[in-house]
Scaffold this active site. Structure first.
Site, mmCIF file in Angstrom:
data_model
loop_
_atom_site.group_PDB
_atom_site.id
_atom_site.type_symbol
_atom_site.label_atom_id
_atom_site.label_comp_id
_atom_site.label_asym_id
_atom_site.label_seq_id
_atom_site.Cartn_x
_atom_site.Cartn_y
_atom_site.Cartn_z
ATOM 1 N N CYS A 1 0.835 -1.209 0.000
ATOM 2 C CA CYS A 1 0.000 0.000 0.000
ATOM 3 C C CYS A 1 0.868 1.256 0.000
ATOM 4 C CB CYS A 1 -0.999 -0.038 1.146
ATOM 5 S SG CYS A 1 -2.331 1.147 0.947
ATOM 6 N N HIS B 1 -3.891 -4.858 -0.182
ATOM 7 C CA HIS B 1 -3.436 -5.444 1.083
ATOM 8 C C HIS B 1 -3.508 -6.968 1.004
ATOM 9 C CE1 HIS B 1 -3.075 -1.821 3.566
ATOM 10 N NE2 HIS B 1 -4.005 -1.338 2.770
ATOM 11 N N GLU C 1 -2.427 -9.013 3.084
ATOM 12 C CA GLU C 1 -2.728 -9.534 4.427
ATOM 13 C C GLU C 1 -4.215 -9.461 4.751
ATOM 14 O OE1 GLU C 1 -1.600 -6.601 3.704
ATOM 15 O OE2 GLU C 1 -2.032 -5.107 5.248
#
Lengths: 251, 210
Positions: free
Chosen positions: B90, B192, B194
């Protein structure tokens, strides 16, 4: 193309789920982590925890719930309920929440929206707005809908957008629990004036309601609780249905 | 050999999730790995993989890096001299650019040629928030994805790469913008991983095999 998000909401009290999945044989149905994981593995695009603990100390347990959830759930997590300060927000984000949703605190002190979005970034500040129509005016309610304010909903939405909210969670109290569908008129007005994403909430009973929320209400995301918790239909069913009606979802 | 992964801690955002996702990947794919959150240059030096997360405004992230003593030198040595695998996520990806026009004009690390620009609004909701399709631009073995995948995005600025060869994948939101960039051992993802469910974990695994 950006997908419409489907978000299940779990009510958590004192660290335990009190309104959540009622149909799957979870080892511990009261465990928020297990419930969040189930939804995440079954098509949820985000998870929302609403902390309805009555006391401050019990809210501390939410921090641990968030920490444990972050170990198992790899989709965005929003936590709302009882957030009253920048410190609250900081500890939730640090524990692994991606967004927090503020409601009564913003009504009490709108500056908290500005301070928190300046400090943490707009992307993690969701403002929840509970609206009820009274004498033909959409009025904002605080404290879980129990206290009427004089704030006119659309004016309030513009104000919190200007203060830096990243997203709006808009609940129609008139529709909440009725299964009559989202309040499309409210939703449509809100979506028109807002440049930030709108999550529709309150009133889903049929799959068609999700479609209407996007198509007629122009919502960017749809939040529901009981229809998912009682398995009236699954998130995957909803997504297949929306996809068949040419609405872009993550399958 | 054990992989030593360091998530760089410079005061930006939800890095616990990043750490947990790398731990999850190492468990699921049985990769022998240690995943640390650290801003210590010794930890960075001893790492096999570095991850630079980032949330919020470009300038505050860049300042966060600058204000962590020795960190810029340490990551420069790791990524640019030793050429070990490096992943920016990001705003961590945006910091790889030469500069950003977010709230003024601010210099970045300049490791990948290009500039950070505002996404054109075109009546679209901002930020670009949610799941969107990421399409690989090539099938080179250096890519982090091999087919179209949905990933979770939250951003209002994008990386305008100067050279096409640095773009590994693209996403459409008003315009088509680079969502995975790379230059040799240096990777950046605008989304993202994650927070992108199994697709995200798969991408992390792919990075760990670099």
């Amino acid at each position: 193309m950006l997908k419409v998000r489907i978000i299940p909401c779990l009510d958590v009290k004192d660290g335990r789920v009190v309104k959540g999945i009622n149909f799957v044989d979870l080892v511990d149905a009261g465990d928020p982590v297990e419930q969040a994981k189930h939804y995440s593995e079954n098509g949820a695009d985000e998870i929302c925890f609403l902390d309805i603990s009555a006391s401050l100390e019990k809210r501390e347990t939410m921090i641990n719930v968030v920490k444990e959830t972050a170990k198992e759930v790899f989709i965005p997590l929003t936590v709302g309920g009882g957030i009253s300060s920048i410190d609250n927000i900081k500890s939730l984000l640090k524990a692994g929440a991606d967004k927090v949703s503020i409601n009564s605190a913003a009504i009490k002190n709108p500056e908290i929206v500005k301070q928190s979005s300046d400090y943490f970034g707009s992307q993690c500040i969701v403002v929840a707005v509970d609206v009820k129509k009274i004498n033909n005016n959409w009025l904002v309610h605080s404290h879980g809908g129990t206290i009427k304010t004089n704030l006119e909903a659309l004016e309030w939405l513009e104000k919190i957008q200007d203060l830096g909210a990243g997203e709006i969670l808009l609940t129609s109290m008139d529709r909440d629990g009725t299964k009559l569908g989202f309040d499309l008129e409210l939703l449509n007005h809100a979506s028109k004036i807002l440049k930030i994403p709108v999550i529709a909430s309150g009133g889903v009973g049929k799959m068609q309601h999700f479609y209407d929320g996007v198509k007629k209400g122009k919502a960017n995301a749809l939040l529901a609780a009981s229809v998912f918790h009682f398995n009236e239909f699954s998130i995957k069913d909803v997504k297949k249905y929306l996809n068949s009606k040419n609405i872009s979802v993550r399958l | 050999m054990q992989k030593k992964i360091t998530i760089i801690d410079y005061g930006s955002g939800n890095i616990l999730s990043a750490q947990q996702s790398f731990i999850k990947v190492s468990q699921e794919y049985e990769i022998n790995a240690e995943v640390k959150i650290s801003n210590n240059h010794k930890d960075i030096k001893n790492s096999t993989h570095l991850v630079l997360p980032g949330q919020g405004a470009f300038l505050s992230c860049m300042n966060g890096l600058k204000n962590t003593p020795g960190i810029i030198d340490a990551i420069y040595e790791f990524a640019q001299i030793k050429k070990h695998p490096f992943l920016g996520i990001c705003v961590g990806m945006q910091l790889l650019a030469e500069d950003s026009e977010e709230n003024g004009n601010h210099k970045g690390l300049g490791w990948i040629n290009g500039n950070i620009k505002a996404l054109p609004k075109k009546n679209l909701k901002m930020p670009h928030m949610g799941w969107n399709i990421t399409t690989p631009c090539n099938t080179l073995s250096n890519n982090l994805i091999s087919q179209k995948e949905d990933f979770y995005f939250v951003h209002s600025y994008y990386f305008k790469c100067r050279f096409r060869e640095n773009i590994l994948a693209e996403t459409l939101y008003g315009i088509t913008f680079p969502s995975i960039v790379a230059k040799e051992n240096i990777y950046g993802v605008q989304f993202h991983p994650e927070k992108s469910s199994s697709q995200g974990l798969k991408l992390i695994k792919s990075f760990l095999t670099k």
